[in-house]
Enzyme design. Structure first.
Site, PDB file in Angstrom:
ATOM      1  N   TYR A   1       7.817   1.846  -7.562  1.00 34.30           N
ATOM      2  CA  TYR A   1       7.256   0.672  -7.641  1.00 34.30           C
ATOM      3  C   TYR A   1       6.703   0.186  -9.064  1.00 34.30           C
ATOM      4  O   TYR A   1       6.749  -0.872  -9.515  1.00 34.30           O
ATOM      5  CB  TYR A   1       5.830   0.492  -6.906  1.00 34.30           C
ATOM      6  CG  TYR A   1       6.001   0.672  -5.198  1.00 34.30           C
ATOM      7  CD1 TYR A   1       7.322   0.379  -4.750  1.00 34.30           C
ATOM      8  CD2 TYR A   1       5.336   1.525  -4.497  1.00 34.30           C
ATOM      9  CE1 TYR A   1       7.582   0.445  -3.377  1.00 34.30           C
ATOM     10  CE2 TYR A   1       5.655   1.887  -3.227  1.00 34.30           C
ATOM     11  CZ  TYR A   1       6.860   1.383  -2.747  1.00 34.30           C
ATOM     12  OH  TYR A   1       6.979   1.548  -1.363  1.00 34.30           O
TER      13      TYR A   1
ATOM     14  N   GLU B   1       0.845  -1.238  -0.220  1.00 30.57           N
ATOM     15  CA  GLU B   1       0.057   0.063   0.070  1.00 30.57           C
ATOM     16  C   GLU B   1       0.990   1.334   0.058  1.00 30.57           C
ATOM     17  O   GLU B   1       2.012   1.321   0.707  1.00 30.57           O
ATOM     18  CB  GLU B   1      -0.974   0.072   1.194  1.00 30.57           C
ATOM     19  CG  GLU B   1      -2.174  -0.839   1.281  1.00 30.57           C
ATOM     20  CD  GLU B   1      -2.055  -1.813   2.402  1.00 30.57           C
ATOM     21  OE1 GLU B   1      -1.156  -1.891   3.167  1.00 30.57           O
ATOM     22  OE2 GLU B   1      -2.899  -2.963   1.974  1.00 30.57           O
TER      23      GLU B   1
HETATM   24  C1  LIG Z   1      10.789   6.176  -2.159  1.00 32.11           C
HETATM   25  C2  LIG Z   1      12.412   6.097  -1.861  1.00 32.11           C
HETATM   26  C3  LIG Z   1      12.436   4.728  -0.980  1.00 32.11           C
HETATM   27  C4  LIG Z   1      13.378   6.179  -3.073  1.00 32.11           C
HETATM   28  O1  LIG Z   1      14.417   5.703  -2.571  1.00 32.11           O
HETATM   29  P1  LIG Z   1      15.706   6.606  -3.328  1.00 32.11           P
HETATM   30  O2  LIG Z   1      16.893   5.750  -3.009  1.00 32.11           O
HETATM   31  O3  LIG Z   1      15.658   8.051  -3.471  1.00 32.11           O
HETATM   32  O4  LIG Z   1      15.393   6.105  -4.923  1.00 32.11           O
HETATM   33  P2  LIG Z   1      16.301   5.729  -6.187  1.00 32.11           P
HETATM   34  O5  LIG Z   1      17.365   6.754  -6.402  1.00 32.11           O
HETATM   35  O6  LIG Z   1      16.888   4.128  -6.154  1.00 32.11           O
HETATM   36  O7  LIG Z   1      15.289   5.878  -7.388  1.00 32.11           O
HETATM   37  C5  LIG Z   1      14.666   4.808  -8.135  1.00 32.11           C
HETATM   38  C6  LIG Z   1      13.392   5.110  -8.687  1.00 32.11           C
HETATM   39  O8  LIG Z   1      12.633   5.878  -7.682  1.00 32.11           O
HETATM   40  C7  LIG Z   1      11.921   6.910  -8.273  1.00 32.11           C
HETATM   41  N1  LIG Z   1      12.221   7.980  -7.692  1.00 32.11           N
HETATM   42  C8  LIG Z   1      12.962   8.160  -6.748  1.00 32.11           C
HETATM   43  N2  LIG Z   1      13.072   9.449  -6.628  1.00 32.11           N
HETATM   44  C9  LIG Z   1      12.444  10.163  -7.391  1.00 32.11           C
HETATM   45  C10 LIG Z   1      11.917  11.624  -7.383  1.00 32.11           C
HETATM   46  N3  LIG Z   1      12.638  12.525  -6.780  1.00 32.11           N
HETATM   47  N4  LIG Z   1      11.072  11.834  -8.150  1.00 32.11           N
HETATM   48  C11 LIG Z   1      10.270  10.926  -9.135  1.00 32.11           C
HETATM   49  N5  LIG Z   1      10.748   9.609  -9.151  1.00 32.11           N
HETATM   50  C12 LIG Z   1      11.755   9.382  -7.970  1.00 32.11           C
HETATM   51  C13 LIG Z   1      11.913   6.630  -9.840  1.00 32.11           C
HETATM   52  O9  LIG Z   1      11.284   5.784 -10.425  1.00 32.11           O
HETATM   53  C14 LIG Z   1      13.481   6.019  -9.676  1.00 32.11           C
HETATM   54  O10 LIG Z   1      13.894   5.606 -11.005  1.00 32.11           O
HETATM   55  P3  LIG Z   1      14.776   6.440 -12.162  1.00 32.11           P
HETATM   56  O11 LIG Z   1      16.146   6.586 -11.356  1.00 32.11           O
HETATM   57  O12 LIG Z   1      14.641   5.484 -13.203  1.00 32.11           O
HETATM   58  O13 LIG Z   1      13.868   7.536 -12.333  1.00 32.11           O
HETATM   59  C15 LIG Z   1      12.843   7.392  -0.897  1.00 32.11           C
HETATM   60  O14 LIG Z   1      12.311   8.596  -1.647  1.00 32.11           O
HETATM   61  C16 LIG Z   1      12.183   7.354   0.416  1.00 32.11           C
HETATM   62  O15 LIG Z   1      12.611   6.851   1.531  1.00 32.11           O
HETATM   63  N6  LIG Z   1      10.950   7.979   0.401  1.00 32.11           N
HETATM   64  C17 LIG Z   1      10.320   8.292   1.771  1.00 32.11           C
HETATM   65  C18 LIG Z   1       9.830   7.213   2.596  1.00 32.11           C
HETATM   66  C19 LIG Z   1       8.607   6.620   1.475  1.00 32.11           C
HETATM   67  O16 LIG Z   1       7.959   7.522   1.120  1.00 32.11           O
HETATM   68  N7  LIG Z   1       8.581   5.254   1.419  1.00 32.11           N
HETATM   69  C20 LIG Z   1       7.718   4.552   0.517  1.00 32.11           C
HETATM   70  C21 LIG Z   1       6.390   4.446   1.408  1.00 32.11           C
HETATM   71  S1  LIG Z   1       5.107   3.515   0.377  1.00 32.11           S
END
Ligand SMILES: CC(C)(COP(=O)(O)OP(=O)(O)OC[C@H]1O[C@@H](n2cnc3c(N)ncnc32)[C@H](O)[C@@H]1OP(=O)(O)O)[C@@H](O)C(=O)NCCC(=O)NCCS
Length: 207
Positions: A150, A138
């Site tokens: 995702y 979710e």
């Molecule tokens: C969601 C989260 C875990 C992503 O981690 P991250 O290490 O920054 O992500 P990555 O650098 O590995 O990016 C992987 C993909 O995530 C998405 N993504 C990450 N940051 C993004 C941004 N600022 N805008 C849009 N897409 C983004 C993209 O699909 C990206 O793929 P791409 O590089 O081909 O565009 C991080 O933003 C986070 O900790 N968020 C807060 C907690 C949260 O919301 N968790 C999910 C709860 S359901």
């Protein structure tokens, strides 16, 4: 994830979900670590203490040393000197043959550098080892960043839970990978992993 990682994971949890959900207590994590149904994996770096909260994001990924799951205590016993530093985690629950992604978070100043994606890859690899048929989760309707991650890995929107989150009554979107263990998804997953390694290097190790 090891017991000694709990406080760092809790900090990341607090930072990522502050005010959004009831944050787990130490005993909650402790209980999960003992549960055969739960798995936590952490991304860690060595010498990570050099990275301050307000420092600039660092260059591509050779700094990430390990992604590991908590069952592998032995290889990590030597790393209790403080050199290992947790910068992200993912948690999952196994329910029958479904894997539920319960949380994923990366420390703010390490985001956008492939860590979250690598954590998700690790969870998907774990799902394969556990022979599950479906992945599900979710996510807040407003959390487009997580949804994008995702969706990249084949999760499709299959439903919605209205007013699911108690803090602001926001809807939850249900995202699922059906037929996870069939060839089309697995082939696509291998392609995504190759693309990931090309982009970020292969220095990330899953133990
Ligand atoms: C969601 C989260 C875990 C992503 O981690 P991250 O290490 O920054 O992500 P990555 O650098 O590995 O990016 C992987 C993909 O995530 C998405 N993504 C990450 N940051 C993004 C941004 N600022 N805008 C849009 N897409 C983004 C993209 O699909 C990206 O793929 P791409 O590089 O081909 O565009 C991080 O933003 C986070 O900790 N968020 C807060 C907690 C949260 O919301 N968790 C999910 C709860 S359901």
């Amino acid at each position: 994830m090891r017991e000694q990682d709990i406080s760092l994971v809790a900090n990341i949890d607090r930072e990522a979900f502050a005010g959004e959900r009831v944050l787990p207590s130490y005993s909650f994590y402790r209980r999960d670590l003992d549960s055969p149904l739960a798995r936590y994996m952490v991304a860690s770096i060595q010498n990570g203490f050099e990275q301050g909260e307000n420092s600039q994001p660092i260059a591509k990924s050779p700094w990430i040393k390990k992604l590991f799951n908590y069952h592998n205590h032995t290889s990590l016993e030597t790393n209790t000197s403080g050199e290992e530093y947790v910068i992200g985690f993912i948690s999952v629950w196994l329910m029958m043959r479904e894997l539920h992604l319960t949380a994923i978070a990366v420390k703010c100043n390490y985001r956008r550098q492939g860590v979250g994606e690598r954590l998700l890859i690790s969870a998907i690899e774990l799902a394969k080892k556990l022979n599950v048929t479906m992945l599900t989760l979710e996510v807040r309707a407003s959390n487009k960043i997580a949804q994008s991650l995702y969706a990249k890995y084949g999760f499709q929107i299959v439903g919605m839970r209205h007013k699911y989150y108690s803090d602001n009554r926001e809807d939850a979107i249900i995202m699922t990978v059906y037929n996870f263990n069939l060839a089309p998804y697995q082939t696509r997953f291998q392609q995504l992993k190759l693309a990931y390694n090309k982009k970020w290097g292969q220095n990330l190790i899953l133990i």
